[in-house]
Design a protein around this motif. Structure first.
Motif, PDB file in Angstrom:
ATOM      1  N   GLY A  49       0.801  -1.178  -0.037  1.00  0.00           N
ATOM      2  CA  GLY A  49      -0.039   0.200   0.054  1.00  0.00           C
ATOM      3  C   GLY A  49       0.782   1.192   0.053  1.00  0.00           C
ATOM      4  N   ARG A  93     -12.101  -3.993   0.803  1.00  0.00           N
ATOM      5  CA  ARG A  93     -11.620  -2.601   1.393  1.00  0.00           C
ATOM      6  C   ARG A  93     -12.528  -2.080   1.977  1.00  0.00           C
ATOM      7  N   THR A 146      -9.315   4.887  -2.728  1.00  0.00           N
ATOM      8  CA  THR A 146      -8.861   5.185  -1.115  1.00  0.00           C
ATOM      9  C   THR A 146      -9.449   4.383   0.008  1.00  0.00           C
ATOM     10  N   ALA A 147      -8.643   3.576   0.727  1.00  0.00           N
ATOM     11  CA  ALA A 147      -9.227   2.783   1.531  1.00  0.00           C
ATOM     12  C   ALA A 147      -8.094   1.972   2.352  1.00  0.00           C
ATOM     13  N   VAL A 148      -8.652   1.113   3.392  1.00  0.00           N
ATOM     14  CA  VAL A 148      -7.930   0.213   3.781  1.00  0.00           C
ATOM     15  C   VAL A 148      -8.196  -1.206   3.058  1.00  0.00           C
ATOM     16  N   TYR A 149      -7.028  -2.063   2.464  1.00  0.00           N
ATOM     17  CA  TYR A 149      -7.339  -2.892   1.804  1.00  0.00           C
ATOM     18  C   TYR A 149      -6.956  -4.271   2.477  1.00  0.00           C
ATOM     19  N   THR A 195      -3.795  -2.853   4.579  1.00  0.00           N
ATOM     20  CA  THR A 195      -2.798  -1.979   4.275  1.00  0.00           C
ATOM     21  C   THR A 195      -3.341  -0.777   3.587  1.00  0.00           C
ATOM     22  N   GLN A 196      -2.868   0.489   4.107  1.00  0.00           N
ATOM     23  CA  GLN A 196      -3.399   1.755   3.509  1.00  0.00           C
ATOM     24  C   GLN A 196      -3.352   1.877   1.997  1.00  0.00           C
ATOM     25  N   THR A 248      -3.851   5.328  -0.468  1.00  0.00           N
ATOM     26  CA  THR A 248      -4.178   6.540  -0.619  1.00  0.00           C
ATOM     27  C   THR A 248      -4.002   7.084  -2.141  1.00  0.00           C
TER      28      THR A 248
END
Length: 122
Positions: free
Chosen positions: A9, A38, A91-94, A116-117, A119
């Motif tokens: 990420g 996500r 954009t998100a935490v995956y 994992t972030q 952005t």
């Protein structure tokens, strides 16, 4: 003990690319379905893509189809998510997930990584 560890990420500009990796350990995953989900701030977690470990069959959310590609490397016990043409709304935490049930990733039959972030700036 199943462990899923995501990496890859980061921050990228709109239109750019990232490749996420998920290293899986602790089991033989040949009968598992592996997936990426996500969660954006203030939103529920959503499905992104899934792949069967044995046959490599894939499925995608409509919002990422044609831009993201999920794959797995059996020799490395790793699942990948290649993300192209990224948009700010990606954009998100995956999260990486492994399911040994019916592929619905229910809590009883699934395992999850820590996330994992990703952005994407406009």
């Amino acid at each position: 003990q199943v462990q899923l560890v995501e990496s890859g990420g980061g921050l990228v500009q709109a239109g750019g690319s990232l490749r996420l990796s998920c290293a899986a350990s602790g089991r033989t995953f040949s009968s598992y379905v592996m997936g990426w989900f996500r969660q954006a701030p203030g939103k529920e977690r959503e499905f992104v893509a899934t792949v069967t470990w044995s046959g490599g069959s894939t499925s995608y959310a409509g919002s990422v189809k044609g831009r993201f590609t999920i794959s797995r490397d059996s020799a490395k016990n790793t699942v990948y998510l290649q993300m192209n043409s990224l948009k700010p709304e990606d954009t998100a935490v995956y999260y990486c997930a492994a399911d040994h049930g019916d592929g619905t990733y229910s809590p009883r039959t699934s395992y999850w990584g820590q996330g994992t972030q990703v952005t994407v700036s406009s």
